[in-house]
Design a protein around this motif. Structure first.
Motif, mmCIF file in Angstrom:
data_model
loop_
_atom_site.group_PDB
_atom_site.id
_atom_site.type_symbol
_atom_site.label_atom_id
_atom_site.label_comp_id
_atom_site.label_asym_id
_atom_site.label_seq_id
_atom_site.Cartn_x
_atom_site.Cartn_y
_atom_site.Cartn_z
ATOM 1 N N LEU A 1 0.852 -1.200 0.000
ATOM 2 C CA LEU A 1 0.000 0.000 0.000
ATOM 3 C C LEU A 1 0.884 1.244 0.000
ATOM 4 N N ILE A 2 1.338 1.590 -1.211
ATOM 5 C CA ILE A 2 2.372 2.639 -1.305
ATOM 6 C C ILE A 2 1.826 4.059 -1.183
ATOM 7 N N SER A 3 0.501 4.201 -1.184
ATOM 8 C CA SER A 3 -0.054 5.543 -0.926
ATOM 9 C C SER A 3 -0.075 5.830 0.570
ATOM 10 N N GLY A 4 0.044 4.794 1.395
ATOM 11 C CA GLY A 4 -0.047 4.956 2.841
ATOM 12 C C GLY A 4 1.324 5.020 3.489
ATOM 13 N N ARG A 5 1.317 5.293 4.760
ATOM 14 C CA ARG A 5 2.581 5.356 5.509
ATOM 15 C C ARG A 5 2.517 4.419 6.702
ATOM 16 N N ASN A 6 1.703 3.389 6.536
ATOM 17 C CA ASN A 6 1.592 2.375 7.581
ATOM 18 C C ASN A 6 2.510 1.222 7.204
ATOM 19 N N ALA A 7 3.617 1.086 7.942
ATOM 20 C CA ALA A 7 4.658 0.105 7.600
ATOM 21 C C ALA A 7 4.110 -1.321 7.508
ATOM 22 N N GLU A 8 3.068 -1.603 8.302
ATOM 23 C CA GLU A 8 2.483 -2.951 8.283
ATOM 24 C C GLU A 8 1.990 -3.322 6.884
ATOM 25 N N TYR A 9 1.392 -2.337 6.195
ATOM 26 C CA TYR A 9 0.824 -2.618 4.875
ATOM 27 C C TYR A 9 1.792 -2.298 3.731
ATOM 28 N N LEU A 10 2.903 -1.675 4.092
ATOM 29 C CA LEU A 10 3.947 -1.439 3.084
ATOM 30 C C LEU A 10 4.841 -2.671 2.959
ATOM 31 N N ILE A 11 5.195 -3.273 4.130
ATOM 32 C CA ILE A 11 6.137 -4.399 4.112
ATOM 33 C C ILE A 11 5.867 -5.466 5.185
ATOM 34 N N GLY A 12 5.212 -5.069 6.284
ATOM 35 C CA GLY A 12 5.026 -5.998 7.413
ATOM 36 C C GLY A 12 4.258 -7.258 7.040
ATOM 37 N N LYS A 13 3.089 -7.080 6.436
ATOM 38 C CA LYS A 13 2.234 -8.226 6.066
ATOM 39 C C LYS A 13 2.931 -9.109 5.026
ATOM 40 N N GLN A 14 3.701 -8.473 4.175
ATOM 41 C CA GLN A 14 4.395 -9.213 3.119
ATOM 42 C C GLN A 14 5.458 -10.136 3.714
ATOM 43 N N VAL A 15 6.157 -9.625 4.745
ATOM 44 C CA VAL A 15 7.159 -10.454 5.429
ATOM 45 C C VAL A 15 6.474 -11.660 6.077
ATOM 46 N N GLU A 16 5.332 -11.370 6.709
ATOM 47 C CA GLU A 16 4.550 -12.427 7.357
ATOM 48 C C GLU A 16 4.142 -13.513 6.345
ATOM 49 N N ALA A 17 3.757 -13.089 5.164
ATOM 50 C CA ALA A 17 3.215 -14.029 4.179
ATOM 51 C C ALA A 17 4.293 -14.698 3.332
ATOM 52 N N ALA A 18 5.487 -14.094 3.248
ATOM 53 C CA ALA A 18 6.503 -14.545 2.286
ATOM 54 C C ALA A 18 6.839 -16.039 2.374
ATOM 55 N N PRO A 19 7.109 -16.598 3.577
ATOM 56 C CA PRO A 19 7.458 -18.032 3.607
ATOM 57 C C PRO A 19 6.336 -18.909 3.058
ATOM 58 N N ARG A 20 5.086 -18.577 3.425
ATOM 59 C CA ARG A 20 3.968 -19.390 2.925
ATOM 60 C C ARG A 20 3.815 -19.235 1.420
ATOM 61 N N LEU A 21 4.012 -18.024 0.949
ATOM 62 C CA LEU A 21 3.907 -17.795 -0.502
ATOM 63 C C LEU A 21 4.990 -18.577 -1.233
ATOM 64 N N TYR A 22 6.196 -18.557 -0.653
ATOM 65 C CA TYR A 22 7.323 -19.260 -1.266
ATOM 66 C C TYR A 22 7.006 -20.748 -1.416
ATOM 67 N N HIS A 23 6.515 -21.349 -0.347
ATOM 68 C CA HIS A 23 6.231 -22.784 -0.381
ATOM 69 C C HIS A 23 5.004 -23.118 -1.227
ATOM 70 N N SER A 24 4.119 -22.159 -1.388
ATOM 71 C CA SER A 24 2.912 -22.428 -2.177
ATOM 72 C C SER A 24 3.233 -22.472 -3.680
ATOM 73 N N ARG A 25 4.354 -21.903 -4.056
ATOM 74 C CA ARG A 25 4.762 -21.787 -5.463
ATOM 75 C C ARG A 25 3.778 -20.997 -6.304
ATOM 76 N N LEU A 26 2.942 -20.233 -5.635
ATOM 77 C CA LEU A 26 2.021 -19.373 -6.369
ATOM 78 C C LEU A 26 2.815 -18.305 -7.115
ATOM 79 N N GLU A 27 2.326 -17.918 -8.274
ATOM 80 C CA GLU A 27 2.958 -16.785 -8.958
ATOM 81 C C GLU A 27 2.600 -15.510 -8.188
ATOM 82 N N THR A 28 3.611 -14.782 -7.760
ATOM 83 C CA THR A 28 3.332 -13.515 -7.067
ATOM 84 C C THR A 28 3.606 -12.349 -8.005
ATOM 85 N N SER B 1 -6.626 -0.500 6.884
ATOM 86 C CA SER B 1 -5.184 -0.268 6.711
ATOM 87 C C SER B 1 -4.710 0.953 7.492
ATOM 88 N N ASN B 2 -5.664 1.702 8.042
ATOM 89 C CA ASN B 2 -5.315 2.883 8.818
ATOM 90 C C ASN B 2 -4.337 3.775 8.046
#
Ligand code: 1GP
Length: 234
Positions: free
Chosen positions: A96-123, A143-144
């Protein structure tokens, strides 16, 4: 062939695209075959699935059944990190690059990355830009983060450009689901003029005429959710 290379190909050929957004919360599993038929009638190119606030737990079942009954690629448009399913064709990895909430800029992505990696989904790395639309939307509340004022197209342009320079693969201009006012056409035009990556536009688009207007302003892919859901999309 990946979903992203497909998008790039269509962009090169100037073939404009439509996605119907399905909110899993509003779906009854047994109605999916009929839903898929209705989606086919819109001549959509993609089914997007996701929501910024889901209270029911059947996300994966919805994706699985959409894949079973539809020929169209199913792309996850996630509202949170629980919305991941191997059955989908791709997932928009939103920042969410229009916002300044770090959680939605990078936090959630870090949380999801390992699962996404193992899912082999196209990101597909997507710069998600929220535009003010006349009322508070769910995504804005959850997203506050503040949307970009609709009378500041230059801010939208600079944000999209920064997203592209950071290596994001798509820009998504979002007025928010059920938006009162759509993303201004002039803003779409200005953003399109400066970026090379594909541009998605959505929020408050009610009919084919408005889809066409967004396409003509420069959107490569338009997303329609609420109007389709309410059987109003004509
Ligand atoms: C929302 O852009 C999508 O994320 C679609 O919005 O529901 O208003 O069509 P609508």
């Amino acid at each position: 062939m990946t979903i992203y290379s497909d998008l790039i190909q269509h962009q090169k050929n100037q073939r404009k695209l439509l996605a119907i957004l399905v909110d899993p919360d509003k779906i009854i599993l047994k109605n999916i075959p009929e839903l898929v038929q209705n989606i086919a009638q819109t001549q959509a190119d993609y089914i997007f699935v996701g929501g910024s606030f889901l209270s029911r737990g059947h996300f994966k079942k919805v994706v699985k059944k959409l894949k079973k009954y539809s020929q169209l690629p199913v792309i996850i448009f996630p509202g949170n990190t629980s919305q991941i399913s191997k059955q989908a064709d791709a997932i928009l990895l939103l920042s969410l690059i229009s916002g300044r909430n770090a959680e939605y800029l990078i936090g959630k992505q870090v949380e999801a990355a390992p699962r996404l990696y193992h899912s082999r989904l196209e990101t597909i790395a997507t710069g998600y830009i929220l535009i003010e639309n006349g009322r508070t939307t769910t995504v804005e509340y959850i997203s506050n983060s503040k949307p970009i004022p609709r009378n500041k197209p230059d801010l939208a342009v600079a944000t999209a450009l920064a997203g592209q320079m950071l290596g994001l693969q798509l820009i998504y201009l979002e007025a928010g689901s059920g938006a009162k006012k759509r993303v201004p056409l002039q803003m779409i035009k200005k953003v399109k003029e400066i970026i090379d990556i594909p541009l998605i536009v959505g929020g408050g688009i009610k009919n084919k005429k408005q889809v066409l207007q967004a396409w003509n302003a420069g959107a490569d892919l338009v997303v329609v959710g609420t109007a389709f859901e309410n059987n109003n999309y004509k």
